[in-house]
Design an enzyme around this catalytic site. Structure first.
Site, PDB file in Angstrom:
ATOM      1  CD  GLU A  21       5.872   5.046 -12.872  1.00  0.00           C
ATOM      2  OE1 GLU A  21       5.057   5.664 -13.575  1.00  0.00           O
ATOM      3  OE2 GLU A  21       5.531   4.359 -11.882  1.00  0.00           O
TER       4      GLU A  21
ATOM      5  N   GLY B 277     -17.469  -7.759   5.622  1.00  0.00           N
ATOM      6  CA  GLY B 277     -18.178  -6.654   4.974  1.00  0.00           C
ATOM      7  C   GLY B 277     -18.599  -5.583   5.954  1.00  0.00           C
TER       8      GLY B 277
ATOM      9  CB  SER C  45     -10.821 -10.023   8.573  1.00  0.00           C
ATOM     10  OG  SER C  45     -10.118 -11.003   7.865  1.00  0.00           O
ATOM     11  CB  SER C  46     -13.118 -10.739   4.490  1.00  0.00           C
ATOM     12  OG  SER C  46     -11.772 -10.433   4.331  1.00  0.00           O
TER      13      SER C  46
ATOM     14  CG  HIS D  14      -7.319   7.631 -10.088  1.00  0.00           C
ATOM     15  ND1 HIS D  14      -7.025   6.335 -10.417  1.00  0.00           N
ATOM     16  CD2 HIS D  14      -6.137   8.252  -9.888  1.00  0.00           C
ATOM     17  CE1 HIS D  14      -5.716   6.161 -10.411  1.00  0.00           C
ATOM     18  NE2 HIS D  14      -5.154   7.318 -10.094  1.00  0.00           N
TER      19      HIS D  14
ATOM     20  N   GLY E  13      -2.827   4.196 -17.415  1.00  0.00           N
ATOM     21  CA  GLY E  13      -3.464   3.794 -18.675  1.00  0.00           C
ATOM     22  C   GLY E  13      -3.427   4.911 -19.711  1.00  0.00           C
TER      23      GLY E  13
ATOM     24  CE  LYS F 192     -26.946 -22.304  21.107  1.00  0.00           C
ATOM     25  NZ  LYS F 192     -26.451 -23.428  20.307  1.00  0.00           N
TER      26      LYS F 192
ATOM     27  CD  GLU G 206     -10.430   4.971 -10.588  1.00  0.00           C
ATOM     28  OE1 GLU G 206     -10.631   5.709 -11.580  1.00  0.00           O
ATOM     29  OE2 GLU G 206      -9.290   4.686 -10.194  1.00  0.00           O
TER      30      GLU G 206
ATOM     31  CB  THR H 295     -21.571 -15.221  17.464  1.00  0.00           C
ATOM     32  OG1 THR H 295     -21.471 -15.235  16.041  1.00  0.00           O
ATOM     33  CG2 THR H 295     -22.339 -13.984  17.902  1.00  0.00           C
TER      34      THR H 295
ATOM     35  NE  ARG I  20       6.075   9.373  -6.407  1.00  0.00           N
ATOM     36  CZ  ARG I  20       5.882   9.916  -5.206  1.00  0.00           C
ATOM     37  NH1 ARG I  20       5.950  11.214  -5.051  1.00  0.00           N
ATOM     38  NH2 ARG I  20       5.628   9.147  -4.164  1.00  0.00           N
TER      39      ARG I  20
ATOM     40  CB  CYS J 109      -3.895   7.064 -13.592  1.00  0.00           C
ATOM     41  SG  CYS J 109      -2.772   8.137 -12.676  1.00  0.00           S
TER      42      CYS J 109
HETATM   43  N1  GLN Z   1       2.823   5.544 -12.034  1.00  0.00           N
HETATM   44  C1  GLN Z   1       2.198   6.658 -12.656  1.00  0.00           C
HETATM   45  C2  GLN Z   1       2.539   7.975 -11.996  1.00  0.00           C
HETATM   46  O1  GLN Z   1       2.959   7.999 -10.872  1.00  0.00           O
HETATM   47  C3  GLN Z   1       0.710   6.475 -12.717  1.00  0.00           C
HETATM   48  C4  GLN Z   1       0.075   6.434 -11.361  1.00  0.00           C
HETATM   49  C5  GLN Z   1      -1.333   5.919 -11.420  1.00  0.00           C
HETATM   50  O2  GLN Z   1      -1.698   5.199 -12.363  1.00  0.00           O
HETATM   51  N2  GLN Z   1      -2.120   6.204 -10.410  1.00  0.00           N
HETATM   52  O3  GLN Z   1       2.382   9.019 -12.581  1.00  0.00           O
END
Ligand code: GLN
Length: 536
Positions: free
Chosen positions: A408, A18, A15-16, A509, A386, A226, A511, A194, A464, A384
């Site tokens: 939380e 790519g 696996s891995s 998010h 963060g 081959k 990213e 292979t 959440r 998030c």
């Molecule tokens: N744990 C947090 C929440 O549920 C942040 C989730 C996250 O960083 N994706 O709201």
């Protein structure tokens, strides 16, 4: 209607290798020839989706626009093809069985014995052809997760074989990605694994048309011959994919081996010559940056970089657009929890990113890291969890609300981050967070606005908890700006500190929406701020 062409990608030996990158690269090559392409992944595990799996187990959970929690390979598909994937692009064994068992309970099978063949394989085939049936694609690429020979992926391979008969050989292509190791003691590469892997496929009734051979340094034409001989494949269909320094080189490598040409010939597709100029420019920028910056990432899944896959890729895109290489320094949230020696951990750092996260462990360390960069005017980017921790830090150290926390982490009199109203009472874990794309209104005159250059945006969510609106006024009076708000529910989506060189955090998010040739604006501007920080 034109017949849809199916390309299946299986993996052998280990696996891995790519496979996700290979599938994305094939997709990109065909798209750049003007074909309408999509990529889907079939995962052999029983979980309905990876949403309930720990990042230690599975790496990042990739969220699509329509709110599906999917395999991280879908992130590669989106980044390479610059296209949105959806719930339909990822199927798991869990989903297949769930569907079949639900039908059985409803009585749909009218007294029949429900079996792997044909009932499970029929449901797999239905899903394998679902995107093709939309009429939106000329080519559907299907990546089969796992390695050939696994017990779990057998029904997928059997369904693939049945589908091959149904759609006809001229519309079906089987590509097998395998590995040729170099054995130091013998001083040569070995093709036996292979051969075995292809033999396993043949036992199932699938003859690969093309072999993509992963190896450290590439393979000679003798080795290709081959492999071709032993695996019953044409020599020109043995394609070499040696190790490269960035995954973004892979499409160019495969193109130089003629892979896209072989594919369109074998599938009788007429397509224009590929235009890869934008992609070549990207690779050039990645390979020859003018300078570098160092970004600290303070998370608790640091030992599993796959847990932050999309973030790491977003930094590659943002680096390319800023002509810098973004070096990552992992800062362990738990190592700085006691607050001693924080500056040591931040030596040489031009910016801090606090990524997503769940649960109490490591949270105090992250809060200390955020305080440090806020005080020292080092660029900060929160995503998030963060953002939630940045709000808690601000409440504790600027507003002097000592017990500020998230419910939380700890229930206190001041939960500045709290469970959303609609989350209260939810007990099921799977697929119940705030998921997928939501609208956000950007406030003019903010750094956030300068970044997006737009008022109405949408971004993807997976959480959440939310900023508690009871504290909005107090935060604003102390200098925090709420620069992004969800217009439908009046939820805080982005916060920024105008008094700081670059301090922006978002509940969503970003990213997940960064593309190889189109970096996400927040990543791009954060890296620009880091560059500025390095200069001064
Ligand atoms: N744990 C947090 C929440 O549920 C942040 C989730 C996250 O960083 N994706 O709201």
């Amino acid at each position: 209607m034109k017949r849809v062409k199916y390309i299946f990608l299986t993996g052998g030996v280990v696996s891995s290798l790519g496979k996700g990158i290979a599938a994305s690269s094939i997709g990109l090559l065909l798209k750049s020839r003007g074909l309408r392409v999509t990529v889907q992944k079939f995962d052999p595990y029983i979980n309905v989706d990876p949403g309930t799996m720990s990042p230690y187990q599975h790496g990042e959970v990739y969220v699509t626009e329509d709110g599906a929690e999917t395999d991280l390979d879908l992130g590669h598909y989106e980044r390479f093809l610059d296209m949105n994937m959806s719930r339909a692009n990822n199927t798991t064994t869990g989903q297949v069985y769930y569907e079949v068992i639900t039908r059985e309970r409803r009585g749909d099978y009218l007294g029949a014995t429900v079996q792997v063949v044909p009932h499970i394989t029929d449901e797999i085939k239905r899903r394998m052809t679902e995107l093709a049936r939309t009429g939106n694609y000329d080519v559907v690429i299907t990546e089969i997760g796992g390695t050939v020979g696994d017990i779990e992926s057998l029904p997928f391979l059997e369904a693939m074989r049945q589908l091959m008969l149904k759609v006809g050989r001229e519309n079906f292509l089987s590509i097998h990605l395998t590995y040729v190791p170099f054995i130091e003691a013998a001083g040569e590469v070995k093709t036996k694994p292979t051969q075995h892997s292809v033999k396993t496929l043949l036992e199932i009734g699938i003859q690969p048309d093309i072999l993509i051979i992963r190896s450290h340094k590439g393979i000679s034409s003798e080795i290709k011959e081959k492999i071709a001989l032993f695996c019953n494949v044409q020599t020109n269909c043995v394609v070499s994919a040696k190790d490269v320094s960035t995954i973004y080189q892979v499409p160019l490598e495969l193109a130089s081996e003629g892979l896209d040409e072989i594919i369109i010939k074998k599938l009788h597709i007429r397509a224009k010559r590929p235009d890869l100029s934008k992609w070549r420019k990207l690779v050039k920028k990645i390979l020859s940056p003018k300078s570098s910056v160092t970004v600290g990432i303070c998370g608790k899944y640091n030992m599993v970089p796959d847990a932050y896959k999309s973030i790491l890729e977003a930094f590659v895109h943002a680096g390319a657009e800023n002509d810098v290489k973004v070096d990552i320094k992992w800062i362990s949230a738990e190592a700085i929890e006691d607050g001693n020696n924080i500056s040591k951990h931040f030596e040489g750092i031009d910016g801090l990113l606090v990524p997503y996260g769940f649960g109490e462990r490591g949270s105090e360390g992250k809060i200390k890291a955020i305080k440090y960069v806020r005080d020292k005017k080092i660029p900060f980017f929160g995503i998030c969890f963060g953002m939630q921790l940045a709000a808690i830090e601000f409440a504790r150290n600027v507003l002097k609300i000592k017990d500020a926390s998230s419910s939380e982490i700890k229930l206190t009199a001041n939960n500045v981050i709290d469970l959303m109203e609609e989350q209260k009472g939810i007990t099921e874990k799977g697929g119940t967070m705030r998921l997928g794309a939501y609208a956000c209104t950007i406030k003019r005159g903010t750094k956030t606005y300068e970044t997006y250059k737009s008022v109405n945006i949408t971004e993807r969510h997976r959480h959440r908890y939310e900023f508690n609106n009871r504290y909005r006024m107090a935060f604003e009076e102390a200098g925090m700006v709420f620069s992004g708000i969800n217009p439908d529910k009046d939820l805080v989506e982005i916060i920024e500190l105008p008094s700081h060189p670059w301090f922006i955090a978002c509940q969503f998010h970003p990213e997940l929406k960064s593309r190889a040739t189109k970096a996400h604006p927040l990543f791009r501007e954060f890296v620009r701020a880091c560059k500025q920080h390095r200069k001064t």
